[in-house]
Design a protein around this motif. Structure first.
Motif, PDB file in Angstrom:
ATOM      1  N   PHE A  66      31.260  12.333   4.281  1.00 49.35           N
ATOM      2  CA  PHE A  66      31.786  11.099   3.690  1.00 49.35           C
ATOM      3  C   PHE A  66      32.340  10.136   4.740  1.00 49.35           C
ATOM      4  N   ASP A  67      33.284  10.590   5.555  1.00 50.78           N
ATOM      5  CA  ASP A  67      33.943   9.680   6.496  1.00 50.78           C
ATOM      6  C   ASP A  67      32.993   9.159   7.574  1.00 50.78           C
ATOM      7  N   THR A  68      32.085  10.018   8.043  1.00 56.61           N
ATOM      8  CA  THR A  68      31.186   9.609   9.130  1.00 56.61           C
ATOM      9  C   THR A  68      29.872   9.036   8.613  1.00 56.61           C
ATOM     10  N   ILE A  69      29.240   9.718   7.647  1.00 56.14           N
ATOM     11  CA  ILE A  69      27.907   9.319   7.190  1.00 56.14           C
ATOM     12  C   ILE A  69      27.986   8.277   6.069  1.00 56.14           C
ATOM     13  N   ILE A  70      28.543   8.659   4.926  1.00 61.17           N
ATOM     14  CA  ILE A  70      28.513   7.777   3.753  1.00 61.17           C
ATOM     15  C   ILE A  70      29.292   6.482   3.995  1.00 61.17           C
ATOM     16  N   PHE A  71      30.525   6.606   4.521  1.00 58.64           N
ATOM     17  CA  PHE A  71      31.355   5.415   4.705  1.00 58.64           C
ATOM     18  C   PHE A  71      31.179   4.776   6.077  1.00 58.64           C
ATOM     19  N   GLY A  72      30.226   5.283   6.872  1.00 63.06           N
ATOM     20  CA  GLY A  72      29.960   4.685   8.176  1.00 63.06           C
ATOM     21  C   GLY A  72      29.578   3.217   8.085  1.00 63.06           C
TER      22      GLY A  72
ATOM     23  N   CYS B  15      25.307  23.470  -0.273  1.00 65.95           N
ATOM     24  CA  CYS B  15      26.587  24.194  -0.138  1.00 65.95           C
ATOM     25  C   CYS B  15      27.194  23.978   1.237  1.00 65.95           C
ATOM     26  N   VAL B  16      26.339  23.983   2.261  1.00 71.59           N
ATOM     27  CA  VAL B  16      26.821  23.711   3.613  1.00 71.59           C
ATOM     28  C   VAL B  16      27.367  22.287   3.699  1.00 71.59           C
ATOM     29  N   ALA B  17      26.610  21.341   3.113  1.00 64.75           N
ATOM     30  CA  ALA B  17      27.055  19.945   3.108  1.00 64.75           C
ATOM     31  C   ALA B  17      28.367  19.797   2.335  1.00 64.75           C
ATOM     32  N   PHE B  18      28.519  20.554   1.249  1.00 64.15           N
ATOM     33  CA  PHE B  18      29.741  20.497   0.448  1.00 64.15           C
ATOM     34  C   PHE B  18      30.963  20.878   1.275  1.00 64.15           C
ATOM     35  N   MET B  19      30.793  21.860   2.156  1.00 59.36           N
ATOM     36  CA  MET B  19      31.904  22.318   2.998  1.00 59.36           C
ATOM     37  C   MET B  19      32.166  21.378   4.168  1.00 59.36           C
TER      38      MET B  19
ATOM     39  N   ALA C 177      31.302  12.911  -7.270  1.00 60.16           N
ATOM     40  CA  ALA C 177      30.624  12.265  -6.150  1.00 60.16           C
ATOM     41  C   ALA C 177      30.392  13.269  -5.023  1.00 60.16           C
ATOM     42  N   HIS C 178      31.363  14.157  -4.809  1.00 55.46           N
ATOM     43  CA  HIS C 178      31.246  15.183  -3.767  1.00 55.46           C
ATOM     44  C   HIS C 178      30.066  16.109  -4.059  1.00 55.46           C
ATOM     45  N   ILE C 179      29.944  16.557  -5.299  1.00 54.02           N
ATOM     46  CA  ILE C 179      28.876  17.490  -5.673  1.00 54.02           C
ATOM     47  C   ILE C 179      27.499  16.835  -5.548  1.00 54.02           C
ATOM     48  N   TRP C 180      27.348  15.661  -6.157  1.00 54.30           N
ATOM     49  CA  TRP C 180      26.031  15.023  -6.166  1.00 54.30           C
ATOM     50  C   TRP C 180      25.610  14.551  -4.778  1.00 54.30           C
ATOM     51  N   THR C 181      26.555  14.106  -3.980  1.00 56.98           N
ATOM     52  CA  THR C 181      26.234  13.714  -2.608  1.00 56.98           C
ATOM     53  C   THR C 181      25.767  14.922  -1.806  1.00 56.98           C
ATOM     54  N   SER C 182      26.403  16.073  -2.026  1.00 56.60           N
ATOM     55  CA  SER C 182      25.996  17.300  -1.340  1.00 56.60           C
ATOM     56  C   SER C 182      24.582  17.710  -1.744  1.00 56.60           C
ATOM     57  N   ILE C 183      24.252  17.552  -3.025  1.00 55.52           N
ATOM     58  CA  ILE C 183      22.909  17.909  -3.505  1.00 55.52           C
ATOM     59  C   ILE C 183      21.858  16.996  -2.875  1.00 55.52           C
ATOM     60  N   TRP C 184      22.127  15.698  -2.836  1.00 55.42           N
ATOM     61  CA  TRP C 184      21.175  14.777  -2.228  1.00 55.42           C
ATOM     62  C   TRP C 184      21.042  15.036  -0.734  1.00 55.42           C
ATOM     63  N   ALA C 185      22.147  15.363  -0.072  1.00 54.19           N
ATOM     64  CA  ALA C 185      22.092  15.718   1.345  1.00 54.19           C
ATOM     65  C   ALA C 185      21.253  16.977   1.542  1.00 54.19           C
TER      66      ALA C 185
END
Length: 278
Positions: free
Chosen positions: A47-53, A37-41, A98-106
């Protein structure tokens, strides 16, 4: 195994153990969800810094290989201005999913030490006091190895995979327009796979404890292990020799460390048997 307030491990039934395990799993899931939930917020950072880095050419890995190429006077593909592909979402709920599942994996990655702690709370009561003493640093060591693997996957495997696959073309007529799920899966697989592979010493420790592995077995099958490691490296990296070698080297080092750990475990078991025999 874990015990309840009114019984000891020897008196617990199979259903009691399942009930204990259920609550440990529930607390672990709750921890992952809270962090998710924290990652979701923190959508922008995640996304911009970590995933698309690794998509940006100013990523540290690209800068490092670019400097190495300049030192040896080699025209490096890591010195470009941008990678020649775009990321797109072709489904109505693609970005939200993608937002939800990425937050769960994070959430799982960040909460990994707590998940290990819950696992340890479940299995530690079933160990002898001496075994608990020697396994005191289990959570710290296992978590450190996992995060070391995650960092290795993120800064080595993921950018090499993205750079190779994102620039590969069978023809100038075909443009790389990569779906967001595919891009995230590449980063996620690289990170999680390396995190798990770096747990090899911990796995060997417990396999030695239960008598399934010995240093002699590990030495005898070292060549087979090398082949398996190279196959795993080929699976999680692009089909380039240098990237496969970069992944295989640390895993081979961990394999050698695992042999040393297996020796230590057996020596401790031998000392314990001598002490009990007196």
């Amino acid at each position: 195994m874990a015990k309840t307030a009114n019984s000891n491990p020897d008196e617990m039934s199979f259903l009691d153990h399942l009930e204990e395990l259920r609550w440990h799993l529930i607390r672990s899931v709750v921890a992952v969800v809270i962090v998710a939930c924290v990652a979701f917020m923190m959508k922008g950072f995640i996304f911009d810094t970590i995933i698309f880095g690794p998509k940006k050419m100013d990523f540290p890995t690209y800068q490092f290989f670019c400097k190495i190429g300049n030192i040896f006077g080699i025209d490096s593909e890591f010195c470009g201005d941008s990678l020649p592909f775009t990321i797109q979402s072709r489904k109505m709920a693609g970005q939200f999913s993608a937002h939800i599942w990425t937050s769960i994996w994070a959430g799982f990655i960040i909460a990994f030490p707590y998940v290990l702690w819950e696992l340890w709370k479940f299995i530690s009561p079933g160990l002898h006091a001496n075994e608990r003493k020697h396994s005191r640093g289990f959570i710290l060591v296992a978590s450190s190895l996992f995060f070391l693997g995650v960092l290795f996957g993120y800064y080595v495997v993921a950018p090499l995979s993205i750079n190779f696959l994102g620039t590969y073309q069978v023809s100038k007529e075909v443009f790389n327009e990569i779906d967001i799920d595919s891009f995230i899966a590449t980063v996620r697989t690289s990170v999680i796979a390396c995190g798990i592979m770096f747990e090899l010493p911990i796995i060997i420790y417990f396999l030695t404890k239960v008598g399934l592995v010995t240093p002699e077995i590990l030495k005898k099958h070292r060549k087979i292990a090398l082949v398996i490691i190279l196959i795993l490296a080929a699976v999680i990296t692009p089909p380039e020799i240098y990237s496969q070698v970069l992944v295989a080297i640390p895993v081979l080092i961990l394999y050698q460390v695992s042999i040393y750990i297996s020796k230590i475990v057996l020596k401790r078991e031998a000392k314990k048997e001598k002490a009990n025999a007196k």
